[in-house]
Write a protein that holds these residues in place. Structure first.
Motif, short mmCIF file in Angstrom:
data_model
loop_
_atom_site.label_atom_id
_atom_site.label_comp_id
_atom_site.label_asym_id
_atom_site.label_seq_id
_atom_site.Cartn_x
_atom_site.Cartn_y
_atom_site.Cartn_z
N SER A 85 0.64 -1.16 0.15
CA SER A 85 0.08 -0.03 -0.11
C SER A 85 1.22 1.20 0.28
CB SER A 85 -0.64 0.00 1.43
OG SER A 85 -1.69 -1.55 1.45
N TRP B 100 -0.50 7.32 0.79
CA TRP B 100 -2.12 7.99 0.49
C TRP B 100 -1.29 9.80 1.14
CZ3 TRP B 100 -5.04 11.87 2.78
CH2 TRP B 100 -4.93 11.48 4.30
N ASN C 110 4.58 5.73 -8.08
CA ASN C 110 3.93 4.85 -8.15
C ASN C 110 4.48 4.22 -9.71
OD1 ASN C 110 2.99 4.27 -5.93
ND2 ASN C 110 0.66 3.87 -6.50
N PRO D 146 -7.57 -2.25 -4.10
CA PRO D 146 -8.15 -3.53 -3.34
C PRO D 146 -7.71 -4.52 -4.03
CG PRO D 146 -10.21 -2.23 -2.68
CD PRO D 146 -9.26 -1.57 -3.91
N TYR E 243 -5.97 7.57 -6.13
CA TYR E 243 -6.02 6.44 -5.22
C TYR E 243 -6.93 5.36 -6.06
CZ TYR E 243 -11.51 7.63 -6.85
OH TYR E 243 -11.89 8.26 -7.42
N ALA F 143 -3.34 2.77 -6.02
CA ALA F 143 -2.48 3.00 -4.50
C ALA F 143 -1.84 1.79 -3.76
CB ALA F 143 -3.76 3.58 -3.89
N ARG F 144 -2.57 1.13 -4.87
CA ARG F 144 -1.89 -0.46 -4.22
C ARG F 144 -0.88 -1.64 -5.47
NH1 ARG F 144 -5.92 -3.10 0.04
NH2 ARG F 144 -7.39 -1.15 0.28
N TYR G 83 3.58 -4.09 3.93
CA TYR G 83 3.13 -5.14 2.80
C TYR G 83 2.67 -6.12 3.47
CZ TYR G 83 6.60 -7.73 4.27
OH TYR G 83 7.71 -9.43 4.89
#
Length: 819
Positions: free
Chosen positions: A484, A487, A495, A516, A635, A638-639, A676
């Motif tokens: 993640s 934010w 990223n 997600p 957003y 974001a992962r 992580y």
């Protein structure tokens, strides 16, 4: 008199060491379970019980329906707090507050560089009314002025000492605390709540700060009646004699006047009692991140009651079984003038002494048991006798109740013997009626019922957990890391640079950006409408975001169409098979190319592909219509989803790869910690509650079997002693050891079979009810019940065989010579 009773009791215990040991151990186990479970249950049931006028404190919550589906939200829309303050009658205090994210906190230090506290939680915007509903002890400042003006903050004593460790509370007033970029002044210090509470806030920023800070004002959404946010909370304290229905009607009327509902959508506002907050699973408890289940707590109480009952049953069984050995003692005492009342007091005092010993042992064992279960009980639970008056009272009541429950019937039975009949060796205990021992049989059957229920429940829960942990959920879950990004410092450029670095690591098989993972509690959703001229499919879609590698990382099957591309962010998306069937029930794969209206706002987007169904949440929930979009917003990316190559046996390639990822992370995000998680660990967390249940049931099963076996051993000893001469005669007449063992075991096996017949339908009903909480579940197989019954018979025969075989192989001459 009591001194005499004690002496007699100690002599009796000395003569019957084995029976005394069995009674003490059985009661100790039951009482230990009762003490530990009392501590667990009492802990949860005491949350927020200390607030003054707690029965008049309520949280305003939002219930809604969308296309017939019910939803719940613990928050309200932004303007509701102000409207309730000015327009609703019958309320003494109205307290809106808003929980901030996880800002970094900066405290001016002795150098030019401030002290930084990263990602602080439990920080809220609130006004002075919060402290009028939830009363705190003020150590500095006052409730009248502390949060009147913008950019003020009140701290709890623990947090204040964390920020300003060398200052007194009075010296902290006027100090500066900065939350990211928001600079505030300390205007009050309140005592940290030490009681059990879900209100763990420690920084209270003045609610009026939104007037001077556009960022906070945008978060509060004070003009948007249709935007419900769980972070925007509203508590009210009702006036005496005001009904909740009266307040709810006024609040719903306010909403109706200010917001026009869309077709298929409806909102309603309700008052949730303060006492319900800790237990209601419909409203996420973001304060403590832990909802207690009353069903689980009541289940724990049932387990404690059953284990305690088993210990008491053992005591009653063994005490009444020993009746003949005390018959002459009772006859002599009655002849010498002892009254029945005195005999009852004597026997009850003996029971009390054994129970007291068992309670003392339980007090010693309780802290050890709590440590054993430390992984899944709240850290605030302790067995500190000195600090818990409620626990002392519970132990006193428990000692008295168990003493009466275990000792009353044996005392009445023993004290009722006729002294003349006893001294003539014609005690009623030796009559045919007593030998049938209906009460003992009933109690023994009860023991087997409880033990077999625990066995059946343990097997089924373990079977269901194995099923959910090993079921194909429609995606790959092993060897995948989820990283993640922070934010607050997140940008798409950073990223993408980080993901390029990670892809260069030899141990990485594939990596992609997205939101997600495929399965995670809580999700985004959007409304959508499909029309083909004949029908209209209007539904709320779950949303997932990912790049072109997202479905490949998780091995999600593409059934038709093509995968996502970067250019699809505003034009096309993937759907799952469930949604495709709603569009075209006969040929779901032909949904590719269809246009979906009002998607993701007012856009019309095209279905570019259909993927196989997968579980978006745990198996408690059914699969719902889903859209997977290409996310080019910050957003939505974001992962980082990283698939690792298989690790060689005994190798540490993953460890090396993760360390390299951490190095790259620090190059991109030097001020943030590398965080992580393995995806399969996330999946396992779905079923933590069930795993805890399985563990508790396994312990309860083991203990119930152990207690039952202790009782069986005691009864086997008693039975063989009573039938010693019969066994001798049978052996002289030619009976074999196997025939005698079978004779002595037949009655016990029949009692187990009766218990099996009684408990099987009850256990099936209870298991079926528990399984209803899973949308996808295993079968309640017949072999669960057969295995339980057979296991109980084998265990019981094995335990009793120590005594029955001994009696069967004994020399018959010795038993007959003693006549």
């Amino acid at each position: 008199m009591f001194k005499n009773y004690l002496k007699i009791a100690l002599r009796g215990f000395g003569r019957h060491k084995l029976f005394t040991f069995i009674n003490v151990v059985g009661l100790s186990i039951g009482i230990s379970a009762a003490v530990v479970i009392y501590l667990i249950v009492h802990f949860d049931f005491t949350f927020d019980k200390f607030h003054k006028d707690g029965d008049r404190i309520y949280r305003v919550v939002t219930n809604y329906t969308y296309s017939g589906d019910a939803g719940f939200n613990s928050g309200v829309c932004g303007p509701m707090g102000g409207a309730v303050k000015t327009q609703v009658t019958g309320i003494d205090v109205v307290a809106p507050f808003f929980t901030l994210g996880q800002p970094d906190v900066f405290i001016p230090g002795n150098t030019d560089v401030p002290v930084r506290f990263k990602n602080q939680e439990n920080i809220v915007l609130a006004d002075g009314n919060y402290f009028k509903i939830f009363e705190y002890k003020w150590l500095a400042g006052s409730v009248q002025q502390a949060l009147d003006a913008p950019n003020q903050v009140v701290l709890t004593s623990d947090q204040a000492k964390k920020y300003f460790p060398t200052l007194s509370y009075d010296q902290m007033i006027g100090k500066i605390v900065t939350y990211d970029t928001l600079k505030t002044t300390v205007t009050g210090i309140v005592q940290t709540i030490k009681e059990n509470t879900d209100f763990n806030f420690h920084d209270f920023i003045s609610y009026s700060t939104n007037q001077a800070n556009k960022t906070i004002a945008d978060q509060l959404q004070l003009t948007k009646w249709g935007a419900t946010n769980s972070e925007s909370q509203l508590f009210v304290k009702l006036s005496p004699k005001t009904t909740t229905a009266h307040i709810e009607k006024q609040i719903n009327d306010i909403f109706s006047k200010n917001y026009k509902e869309r077709a298929g959508v409806s909102h309603s506002y309700h008052l949730q009692p303060l006492s319900d907050m800790h237990f209601n699973e419909n409203y996420y408890n973001f304060f403590d991140d832990r909802i207690a289940s009353k069903t689980t707590l009541y289940g724990l109480l049932a387990i404690a009651s059953f284990l305690l009952l088993l210990g008491c049953i053992n005591f009653v069984n063994l005490t009444t079984a020993q009746a003949t050995q005390r018959a002459k003692e009772i006859g002599i005492r009655k002849t010498m003038g002892s009254s029945r009342k005195q005999l009852i007091l004597q026997f009850l005092s003996e029971t009390f002494f054994i129970t007291l010993v068992a309670v003392i042992i339980s007090i010693v064992l309780a802290p050890l048991i709590l440590k054993l279960f430390a992984d899944f009980i709240s850290p605030g639970i302790s067995a500190n006798l000195l600090g818990q008056r409620d626990l002392i009272l519970f132990l006193v009541v428990l000692t008295v109740v168990v003493s009466l429950l275990s000792g009353f019937y044996p005392a009445i039975l023993l004290s009722g013997y006729n002294p003349i009949m006893v001294l003539k060796n014609q005690s009623v205990s030796n009559s045919s009626k007593s030998r049938n021992a209906y009460l003992r049989k009933f109690l023994t059957i009860t023991q087997f019922i409880i033990a077999q229920f625990f066995i059946m429940a343990t097997i089924l829960v373990s079977k269901q957990i194995y099923y959910v942990m090993h079921k194909d959920m429609g995606f790959k879950k092993d060897a995948i890391l989820i990283i993640s990004a922070p934010w607050k410092n997140l940008t798409i450029k950073k990223n993408k640079l980080l993901i390029d670095y990670i892809r260069s690591i030899p141990q990485v098989s594939l990596a992609g950006l997205g939101g997600p993972p495929p399965s995670e509690d809580g999700s985004n959703s959007t409304e959508s409408t499909y029309r083909d001229g004949k029908k209209e499919v209007k539904i709320e879609l779950d949303e997932k975001y990912g790049d072109e590698n997202y479905i490949n990382v998780y091995h999600i099957k593409l059934l038709a169409g093509r995968n996502l591309r970067a250019s699809d962010s505003t034009s096309g998306f993937l759907i799952n098979e469930t949604y495709a069937r709603l569009i075209n029930p006969q040929h779901p794969l032909e949904a590719v190319g269809k246009q979906i209206e009002k998607f993701n706002g007012d856009k019309t987007m095209q279905v570019i592909g259909v993927v196989g169904d997968f579980n978006q949440m745990s198996l408690h929930e059914s699969i719902t219509p889903l859209a997977i979009l290409e996310g080019n917003q910050t957003y939505n990316s974001a992962r980082l989803h990283v698939a690792l190559k298989p690790e060689t046996p005994g190798g540490n390639e993953w460890k090396t790869a993760i360390a390299q990822m951490g190095t790259y992370w620090k190059q991109i995000y030097p001020d943030d910690d590398f965080d992580y998680k393995f995806f399969d660990d996330n999946i396992a967390k779905f079923y933590v509650s069930e795993q805890h249940t399985a563990t508790l049931l396994a312990w309860a099963t083991g203990l119930s079997i152990f207690i039952s076996c202790l009782g069986l051993l005691g009864l086997a000893i008693y039975t063989t002693n009573q039938r010693t001469k019969e066994i001798g005669v049978r052996k002289v007449l030619g009976a074999s050891v196997a025939q005698i063992v079978t004779l002595l075991s037949t009655e016990m096996v029949s009692l187990i079979l009766i218990a099996f017949v009684v408990i099987t339908p009850i256990a099936w009903w209870a298991m079926n009810k528990w399984m209803q909480s899973f949308a996808d579940r295993t079968n309640i197989s017949w072999w669960i019940f057969v295995l339980s019954g057979a296991g109980m018979i084998i265990t019981a025969v094995f335990v009793s065989s120590f005594q029955t075989v001994k009696a069967a192989i004994a020399n018959p001459v010795k038993s007959l010579r003693s006549e």
